[in-house]
Motif scaffolding. Structure first.
Motif, PDB file in Angstrom:
ATOM      1  N   THR A   1      -4.713  -4.633   6.472  1.00 35.78           N
ATOM      2  CA  THR A   1      -4.798  -6.090   6.479  1.00 35.78           C
ATOM      3  C   THR A   1      -3.411  -6.686   6.313  1.00 35.78           C
ATOM      4  O   THR A   1      -2.714  -6.408   5.332  1.00 35.78           O
ATOM      5  CB  THR A   1      -5.729  -6.588   5.367  1.00 35.78           C
TER       6      THR A   1
ATOM      7  N   ASP B   1      -2.637  -5.305   2.640  1.00 40.44           N
ATOM      8  CA  ASP B   1      -1.862  -4.058   2.709  1.00 40.44           C
ATOM      9  C   ASP B   1      -0.409  -4.307   3.078  1.00 40.44           C
ATOM     10  O   ASP B   1       0.480  -3.604   2.603  1.00 40.44           O
ATOM     11  CB  ASP B   1      -2.469  -3.117   3.761  1.00 40.44           C
TER      12      ASP B   1
ATOM     13  N   ASN C   1       0.851  -1.183   0.000  1.00 39.64           N
ATOM     14  CA  ASN C   1       0.000   0.000   0.000  1.00 39.64           C
ATOM     15  C   ASN C   1       0.891   1.238   0.000  1.00 39.64           C
ATOM     16  O   ASN C   1       1.654   1.454   0.953  1.00 39.64           O
ATOM     17  CB  ASN C   1      -0.904  -0.030   1.242  1.00 39.64           C
TER      18      ASN C   1
ATOM     19  N   ILE D   1      -6.892  -9.157  -3.264  1.00 38.52           N
ATOM     20  CA  ILE D   1      -7.853  -9.663  -2.279  1.00 38.52           C
ATOM     21  C   ILE D   1      -7.861  -8.835  -0.994  1.00 38.52           C
ATOM     22  O   ILE D   1      -8.461  -9.232   0.008  1.00 38.52           O
ATOM     23  CB  ILE D   1      -7.613 -11.147  -1.960  1.00 38.52           C
ATOM     24  N   GLY D   2      -7.172  -7.687  -1.023  1.00 35.32           N
ATOM     25  CA  GLY D   2      -7.314  -6.744   0.084  1.00 35.32           C
ATOM     26  C   GLY D   2      -6.144  -6.603   1.022  1.00 35.32           C
ATOM     27  O   GLY D   2      -6.250  -5.930   2.050  1.00 35.32           O
TER      28      GLY D   2
ATOM     29  N   LYS E   1      -2.691  -8.124  -3.073  1.00 36.54           N
ATOM     30  CA  LYS E   1      -3.287  -6.791  -3.219  1.00 36.54           C
ATOM     31  C   LYS E   1      -4.720  -6.896  -3.721  1.00 36.54           C
ATOM     32  O   LYS E   1      -5.615  -6.177  -3.250  1.00 36.54           O
ATOM     33  CB  LYS E   1      -2.465  -5.936  -4.188  1.00 36.54           C
TER      34      LYS E   1
END
Length: 252
Positions: A146, A170, A88, A167-168, A165
């Motif tokens: 996450t 960080d 991120n 699937i969410g 990335k």
């Protein structure tokens, strides 16, 4: 008692202790060496996750013994430190991030204390919100993110990072799981200070090296220790929290 699980950048925590006692704690999963410290008139149990000399690789850590040792000492609140790569761009190298969720891609680790009976512990909120609030007022941190845990010891491929990335994810590291879940099973409050040491593979322009990780941690060492010291000052280790009732309704 307050528990600190850490590695590089945290070993120096003993320097501000008024007293330091080395103790070997026996558990059903193995023996663990812990330092019992007096800091700001509070008892602190410091456990080096990779053992003395940073010699145990992430996939060989005896997570159950570590968590059980702290439980046996009477620890109620745990803060862990984890070196991570960032996926991120809003969490750059040098940041301290307090995660609020995880994705577990570790493979060959024993992930529960309950192998002989059925226990389904709730992890709707896997990291303690009370400890998050204390960390937030103890230093400059980024709240939320996450954490993706991989098996290691290798770093991740660019394709894996791309998937994480999507699937969410960080942050990515190798030591956060099953530690957080085991602490919940032992009904202890747990949260993590994720130290971002680099951008992950495929995001970073350079090949990843362990030297890069240690360099960033060393650069932020004094700030990390200040954050932990402030946390110790601010936390109420006797406070009753929902984490201490995690097994209510969990056992079949």
């Amino acid at each position: 008692m307050i528990g600190i699980i850490g590695g590089s950048g945290v070993y120096e925590i003993t320097q501000k202790a008024d007293n330091c006692e080395k103790r070997v704690v026996k558990t059903d999963y193995g023996n663990v060496e812990v330092s019992i410290l007096d800091i700001f008139s509070k008892k602190v149990a410091f456990l080096p996750r990779h053992a003395s000399g940073h010699c145990i690789p992430p996939h060989k850590i005896n997570f159950r013994a570590n968590i059980d040792a702290l439980k046996n000492l009477g620890v109620t609140k745990i803060i862990a430190t984890n070196s991570v790569g960032s996926m991120n761009l809003d969490m750059p190298p040098g940041s301290f991030v307090i995660p609020d969720d995880f994705l577990d891609f570790s493979q060959n680790r024993v992930k529960t204390f309950y192998e002989d009976k059925v226990v389904h512990v709730d992890v709707t909120e896997p990291y303690c919100s009370y400890l998050k609030s204390i960390l937030n007022k103890s230093g400059r941190v980024i709240l939320g993110g996450t954490y993706v845990c991989t098996e290691g010891p290798r770093f991740e491929t660019p394709a894996e990072i791309k998937m994480f990335k999507m699937i969410g994810g960080d942050l990515v590291g190798m030591t956060g799981l099953p530690e957080v879940v085991l602490a919940r099973e032992r009904e202890m409050c747990y949260n993590s200070i994720c130290i971002v040491s680099n951008y992950a593979s495929g995001i970073s322009e350079n090949n990843l090296t362990i030297d890069e990780v240690f360099e960033i941690v060393k650069k932020r060492e004094s700030d990390l220790l200040e954050l932990i010291y402030n946390f110790i000052k601010n936390v109420d280790d006797s406070l009753d929290c929902i984490c201490s009732h995690a097994l209510d309704g969990a056992e079949v």
